[in-house]
Motif scaffolding. Sequence first.
Motif, PDB file in Angstrom:
ATOM      1  N   THR A  71      -8.369   4.919  -5.028  1.00 36.36           N
ATOM      2  CA  THR A  71      -7.103   5.535  -5.414  1.00 36.36           C
ATOM      3  C   THR A  71      -6.856   5.442  -6.911  1.00 36.36           C
ATOM      4  O   THR A  71      -5.803   5.860  -7.392  1.00 36.36           O
ATOM      5  N   ILE A  91      -2.728   7.171  -0.209  1.00 33.87           N
ATOM      6  CA  ILE A  91      -4.045   6.902   0.381  1.00 33.87           C
ATOM      7  C   ILE A  91      -4.475   8.071   1.260  1.00 33.87           C
ATOM      8  O   ILE A  91      -5.623   8.532   1.199  1.00 33.87           O
ATOM      9  N   LEU A  93       0.828  -1.203   0.000  1.00 40.37           N
ATOM     10  CA  LEU A  93       0.000   0.000   0.000  1.00 40.37           C
ATOM     11  C   LEU A  93       0.865   1.257   0.000  1.00 40.37           C
ATOM     12  O   LEU A  93       1.846   1.347   0.745  1.00 40.37           O
ATOM     13  N   LEU A 122      -9.250   2.563   3.297  1.00 39.95           N
ATOM     14  CA  LEU A 122      -9.689   1.892   2.069  1.00 39.95           C
ATOM     15  C   LEU A 122     -11.114   1.374   2.183  1.00 39.95           C
ATOM     16  O   LEU A 122     -11.772   1.152   1.167  1.00 39.95           O
ATOM     17  N   ARG A 163       0.787   4.400   1.402  1.00 39.45           N
ATOM     18  CA  ARG A 163       0.015   5.060   2.460  1.00 39.45           C
ATOM     19  C   ARG A 163      -0.035   6.572   2.270  1.00 39.45           C
ATOM     20  O   ARG A 163      -1.047   7.208   2.600  1.00 39.45           O
TER      21      ARG A 163
END
Length: 746
Positions: free
Chosen positions: A543, A511, A506, A536, A508
């Motif tokens: 995303t 995000i 991921l 998420l 981050r």
Amino acid sequence: MASMNSIRDTFFEECEELLEALAEGLQLMEAGEHDGETVNAVFRAVHSIKGGAGAFALNALVAFAHRFETVLDALRSDKIALTPEVMHVLLRSADHLADQVESAREEREVDAEATAGFLTNLDACLGEIEAPPAPGSAEDEDPCFGFAAVSLDFGPIEVEPAPVAEAPPDPAAPPGYQIRFTPQPALYANGHDPALIFASLADLGALQVTLDASALPDWDGFDPAGSYLSWTLRLATAEPETVLHEIFEFVEGLCTLEIGPAPAETPMDSAPPEAPPADSAAASEHANDHTGDPQAYSMVSPGAEPPPALPDPAEAQALPAGAKPRRDARPAEDDGASGGPKPTLRVDLERVDRLINAVGELIINQAMIEQSILDLSLPTDAEVITHVEDYRLLARDIQEAVMAIRAQPVKPLFQRMSRIVREAAEATGKSARLVTVGEATEVDKTVIERLADPLTHMIRNAVDHGLESREARLAAGKDPEGTIRLQAAHRSGSVFITVRDDGAGLNRARIRDKAVSKGLIPAEAELTDAEIDNLLFMPGFSTAERISNLSGRGVGLDVVKNAVTALGGRVAITSQPGEGTEFIISLPLTLAVMDGMVISVAGQTMVIPIASVIETIRPGPGDLHDMGTSEKLLSIRGRFLPMIDVAQCLGFPLRDSDEAPLLLLVETESQTQCALIVDAVHDQRQVVIKGLESNYGSIPGVSAATVLGDGQIALILDSEALTSNRSFTGHMQGRSFPSSAGVAHV
């Protein structure tokens, strides 16, 4: 009509099993772990679907399956090689075959353009090998299609009866049957093959087959679409006659069938008949070759000495079209005195559900009787108390047996995910493969059915967002083909489904920036890695830079969260940069009954699942420590664990007692371990789960309700939700965005 609908439903049930066998065989072929029998099994699955579909005039399904089995036949006869390209075509053709079966079941049309594309790919696999015409084509209808008819005179055909060797009767031999089987022309027109029926009969015991070709005309009177052969079969088996009728079920109305006891003067253990003369065998082969596969007319059961002229029985081990597969067959030595396959019984799922509900009420009734006995304050050695305890144990045994009826392995669900990976990889232009572990793990049927959609979302998300492109993987020193690992396992009274990819992990920072730009969190919010990961699951979050068939519309992981929560489960995320991301779904084994601990909270009787409880603790003054103005920590065995007041989480008044609280040490996915503050612990018992969603909706911290022995209704607590929500509200206390933002651990 009702009977025909029932047979049709049975056919589609059989198709599900055949498609499962097809997928399993193709997986072995893709992994390079197959042998000749694997390819034969794949061929037989497609052939059986084709034969059964012909009985119901499902012409589109028959035509596609016919072309599919032509490629498989060329593969098993080494006319074509199993290259990666051919393997890909076989996998995608199996996907389309499943679509066609589903469309036929729902009586809707399949996309003709898509079917044409798959047929083109199958023809490309054959290369220069000329495929036989599909059933119902012009070539099939007109034997002289494109050619001039030529009359040949071979003289009369003479068939000598096959001699049968005599042998002394064996008094220990099982009872036998004599079967007279005469196919009608419609049987061959629908794609059925007598040799496959005989193969299934041979699985039941010693089989002797005698051909009657007396009705076969000379060449001038021979009609290729006619039916001139009949057979007399003698079968030695301990199976009841109903099993024999099941094998002939899908040819009912297409043949003349007589089943009766074997004549007493004919020993069932006599030697099998010798092969007929070559010209008779050739005539039989010609008359039976309606599916492109010549089959011998006679066979014996495995283990018996075959006659010299018989072909290898492995060539005819398939089930007859539409006949019931016997997957649970075991060697004779494993089946006790019966010596035959283990019988199975199909039961309507609604009947099983009624039985489960009745068992639930039985458990409630047992608890009420036990409570009434306790209220009488009888001596502990009273006979009635012993009987009540026996009643409790018996009710539990019945409950476990009934739950086992609904339990199914997750293998069919995992096999469906293989297709999702292939389709997602094609849509994104990536290379990906699915690795499954724990396919034999059994879960309640309802859980499996309702888990299909969320698992599909997660698999697509793993391919689309988790895996890098081939170029990026090569640059990172990885295998250009990404791996999605799907695993199931039982642990602590729950089933855990894990979806892991070996992608980049991921991002981050990205995000968090997306969440800020969408107004989901304030820019100044300080979030841990776990809280960023759980963004998420927020509705509308995505995303993806652009909208595609797989992503970009903000519908995905929030659907996963809602579906899993509705099943009484939880989903967690772990991710390591450059190594991949892992989603863990934990679900109850069953949605009906569980073991729980009866507790009191703020004067209310409640139940907490005992699987999450490690121990109960009555701490001393030195074990409690303040953190901030309102939080407390428990010191236990050199560790500090958070303490969570259940009453406060559920909105009850705060505790005002100075007495040391009673704590339940529980283990959760988000907090690992924490201590729940309760008032008292009363009992441990089995409770029947009653859902609240339909009547009251979702209640934070509460998963369901139950009825106790005294008739009182008690709420069943969700320890994971209690610890997650409480830890989030405490951690974010004073922040500007609401706790319902959903960034807590799901």
